[in-house]
Design a protein around this motif. Structure first.
Motif, PDB file in Angstrom:
ATOM      1  N   PHE A   1       0.810  -1.226   0.000  1.00 27.81           N
ATOM      2  CA  PHE A   1       0.000   0.000   0.000  1.00 27.81           C
ATOM      3  C   PHE A   1       0.845   1.279   0.000  1.00 27.81           C
ATOM      4  O   PHE A   1       0.378   2.323   0.474  1.00 27.81           O
ATOM      5  N   LYS A   2       2.074   1.210  -0.508  1.00 26.94           N
ATOM      6  CA  LYS A   2       2.844   2.435  -0.617  1.00 26.94           C
ATOM      7  C   LYS A   2       2.126   3.396  -1.550  1.00 26.94           C
ATOM      8  O   LYS A   2       1.724   3.032  -2.648  1.00 26.94           O
ATOM      9  N   GLY A   3       1.951   4.621  -1.104  1.00 29.56           N
ATOM     10  CA  GLY A   3       1.226   5.630  -1.861  1.00 29.56           C
ATOM     11  C   GLY A   3      -0.152   5.915  -1.288  1.00 29.56           C
ATOM     12  O   GLY A   3      -0.694   7.010  -1.492  1.00 29.56           O
ATOM     13  N   PHE A   4      -0.734   4.955  -0.560  1.00 27.30           N
ATOM     14  CA  PHE A   4      -2.094   5.133  -0.055  1.00 27.30           C
ATOM     15  C   PHE A   4      -2.162   6.299   0.934  1.00 27.30           C
ATOM     16  O   PHE A   4      -3.080   7.134   0.868  1.00 27.30           O
ATOM     17  N   ALA A   5      -1.192   6.374   1.851  1.00 25.80           N
ATOM     18  CA  ALA A   5      -1.187   7.458   2.834  1.00 25.80           C
ATOM     19  C   ALA A   5      -1.012   8.810   2.157  1.00 25.80           C
ATOM     20  O   ALA A   5      -1.576   9.819   2.591  1.00 25.80           O
TER      21      ALA A   5
ATOM     22  N   THR B   1       8.520   8.661 -12.161  1.00 25.13           N
ATOM     23  CA  THR B   1       9.718   7.894 -11.821  1.00 25.13           C
ATOM     24  C   THR B   1       9.505   6.395 -12.026  1.00 25.13           C
ATOM     25  O   THR B   1      10.297   5.582 -11.546  1.00 25.13           O
ATOM     26  N   GLY B   2       8.442   6.040 -12.742  1.00 23.39           N
ATOM     27  CA  GLY B   2       8.235   4.650 -13.128  1.00 23.39           C
ATOM     28  C   GLY B   2       7.583   3.770 -12.093  1.00 23.39           C
ATOM     29  O   GLY B   2       7.558   2.544 -12.250  1.00 23.39           O
ATOM     30  N   ARG B   3       7.012   4.343 -11.056  1.00 26.28           N
ATOM     31  CA  ARG B   3       6.367   3.533 -10.011  1.00 26.28           C
ATOM     32  C   ARG B   3       4.850   3.683 -10.134  1.00 26.28           C
ATOM     33  O   ARG B   3       4.184   4.288  -9.300  1.00 26.28           O
ATOM     34  N   ALA B   4       4.342   3.110 -11.212  1.00 23.59           N
ATOM     35  CA  ALA B   4       2.928   3.263 -11.549  1.00 23.59           C
ATOM     36  C   ALA B   4       2.019   2.633 -10.496  1.00 23.59           C
ATOM     37  O   ALA B   4       0.947   3.166 -10.196  1.00 23.59           O
ATOM     38  N   LYS B   5       2.444   1.510  -9.921  1.00 19.56           N
ATOM     39  CA  LYS B   5       1.611   0.850  -8.918  1.00 19.56           C
ATOM     40  C   LYS B   5       1.415   1.742  -7.709  1.00 19.56           C
ATOM     41  O   LYS B   5       0.297   1.895  -7.207  1.00 19.56           O
ATOM     42  N   ALA B   6       2.501   2.343  -7.212  1.00 19.43           N
ATOM     43  CA  ALA B   6       2.392   3.239  -6.061  1.00 19.43           C
ATOM     44  C   ALA B   6       1.571   4.475  -6.412  1.00 19.43           C
ATOM     45  O   ALA B   6       0.796   4.972  -5.579  1.00 19.43           O
ATOM     46  N   ALA B   7       1.717   4.980  -7.647  1.00 21.70           N
ATOM     47  CA  ALA B   7       0.931   6.133  -8.080  1.00 21.70           C
ATOM     48  C   ALA B   7      -0.558   5.799  -8.098  1.00 21.70           C
ATOM     49  O   ALA B   7      -1.396   6.603  -7.660  1.00 21.70           O
TER      50      ALA B   7
ATOM     51  N   ALA C   1      -5.925   5.738  -5.436  1.00 24.37           N
ATOM     52  CA  ALA C   1      -6.963   4.998  -4.713  1.00 24.37           C
ATOM     53  C   ALA C   1      -7.208   5.605  -3.339  1.00 24.37           C
ATOM     54  O   ALA C   1      -8.357   5.745  -2.900  1.00 24.37           O
ATOM     55  N   GLY C   2      -6.132   5.970  -2.637  1.00 23.88           N
ATOM     56  CA  GLY C   2      -6.291   6.602  -1.332  1.00 23.88           C
ATOM     57  C   GLY C   2      -7.052   7.910  -1.421  1.00 23.88           C
ATOM     58  O   GLY C   2      -7.924   8.202  -0.588  1.00 23.88           O
TER      59      GLY C   2
END
Length: 423
Positions: free
Chosen positions: A178-182, A203-209, A214-215
């Motif tokens: 859940f990195k990015g949710f907060a 920076t290529g971190r689409a999942k965290a984005a 979502a958060g």
């Protein structure tokens, strides 16, 4: 860092504190002296803490079904400016009297400042300092007097809480759950943290984005479910009313727009601000991306993104610049055996403590009549932010070359990002 490592680190911290009780006592005395100075200042000039009164009124409106965006409070007639989700979080503030709430707010902000210093040290790779009680206490005592931090205490603001939330979230390894949710939740409270989702994306971190998105959507949905009318009002009308927040040209506003309005002596610069703001946003995110990909310094990428957000936001009050705390610690982490970097650290520290914007004439509309030589004193933070982004772009103009003659892969491709190595 594993749970075992964390437990060992805190046990070691406690052991060090017991082994050097003199340092702990001195740091505690410094912290008490700092709060005594704050109390003495309050006796001379009471802290208004006007924003905490607004938050309490927002919580009351959310709890009772009142008109969330129709009230004003305090002698300055301040309205609610945050999304409905924030008002839900402010409901517990109604359980205390305003006087008690102000005391709690000071204590909570002091704890958040200590937490921010801890997180900043970890992000800068200063693990020993991050877990050393005397250092954290002494740094908290001194950090209180940084102008953005002090103003956060003066107004009873939530800046320290949001900065801690974002920095904790983005300092976690890229594979963390859940990195990015907060970060998305922080954007649901106050819109500006949404730019960090863009940083994750570029920076290529689409999942965290996507997790950050979502958060944010969860916060919007919760606000709509509980306060549907206020949600429609905010997202269709109120969020576009910059004048609800305040006048953009006063020296309190340390954004790029504030700088431009004072330089041009025009309260509404229009395209003369919009175009530079768009260019700054693109350049700032580009600098953040480059320092991440070419140097593997995620922490500096986060700092560049934070500075970009503060610059391009229509209004960035001086207390929004509490990102100066991780910035100063990041600079301090690279001063060993380098006198020029120590001079730079001292200069940046002075910029965030000198309070020059309050020295220039600013009563009434004098902010719009600041002379040319007073402009740097009226807008120290946006000038410093622009200089920081320019320095990062210059420093990353060429990627580092490996000993074998090739270019190193971005660190994201070489190994997981560790919180202790993000700067």
């Amino acid at each position: 860092m594993s749970a075992v490592d964390g437990a060992w680190t805190w046990r070691r911290t406690w052991a060090q504190s017991i082994a050097h009780p003199g340092r702990l006592a001195l740091a505690t005395a410094l912290l008490l002296a700092s709060f005594a100075g704050l109390w003495a200042l309050y006796q001379v000039q009471p802290l208004p803490m006007s924003d905490i009164a607004v938050y309490r009124a927002e919580g009351a409106a959310a709890a009772t079904g009142g008109d969330l965006y129709g009230f004003t409070v305090t002698k300055w007639h301040l309205p609610a400016t945050y999304p409905p989700f924030a008002a839900l979080l402010f409901i517990p503030t109604t359980w205390l009297s305003l006087g008690t709430l102000k005391i709690v707010c000071v204590l909570v902000n002091a704890a958040l400042l200590a937490l921010l210093i801890h997180l900043s040290c970890k992000a800068a790779g200063l693990r020993k300092a991050a877990h050393t009680a005397p250092f954290l206490l002494a740094a908290t005592a001194l950090g209180l007097w940084l102008e953005p931090v002090f103003q956060t205490f003066v107004f009873g603001q939530v800046n320290l809480a949001l900065t801690c939330l974002v920095l904790w979230d983005l300092s976690r390894p890229d594979g963390a759950r859940f990195k990015g949710f907060a970060t998305g939740i922080a954007a649901g409270i106050k819109l500006t943290p949404a730019i960090f989702a863009v940083y994750l994306l570029v920076t290529g971190r689409a999942k965290a984005a996507c997790t950050a998105l979502a958060g944010f959507l969860v916060s919007v949905l919760l606000g709509w479910l509980v306060l549907p009318g206020a949600s429609i009002e905010f997202w269709t009308r109120r969020m576009f009313e910059t004048d609800r927040v305040g006048k953009v040209w006063i020296v309190d506003n340390q954004s790029l727009q504030g700088l431009i309005t004072r330089v041009l002596h025009q309260p509404e610069p229009g395209l003369l601000w919009a175009v530079p703001a768009l260019l700054t946003a693109a350049a700032g995110l580009w600098a953040a991306r480059r320092i991440y990909l070419r140097r593997g310094l995620d922490g500096w990428g986060v700092l560049c993104t934070a500075v970009t957000a503060l610059l391009v936001s229509p209004i960035s009050w001086s207390h929004h610049w509490v990102w100066c705390v991780p910035l100063l610690i990041a600079l301090a982490a690279h001063t060993r055996r380098n006198p020029w970097r120590r001079v730079l650290l001292a200069a940046v520290t002075l910029a965030f403590t000198a309070r020059t914007m309050w020295i220039v004439p600013h009563t009434g509309d004098l902010d719009l009549r600041v002379s040319w030589w007073q402009q740097p004193f009226a807008s120290p933070y946006p000038l410093l932010g622009l200089a920081l982004l320019a320095a990062v772009v210059w420093w990353t103009r060429r990627p580092p070359v490996t000993p074998g003659g090739g270019l190193p892969a971005p660190r994201a491709a070489r190994e997981p990002v560790s919180p202790s190595r993000t700067v």
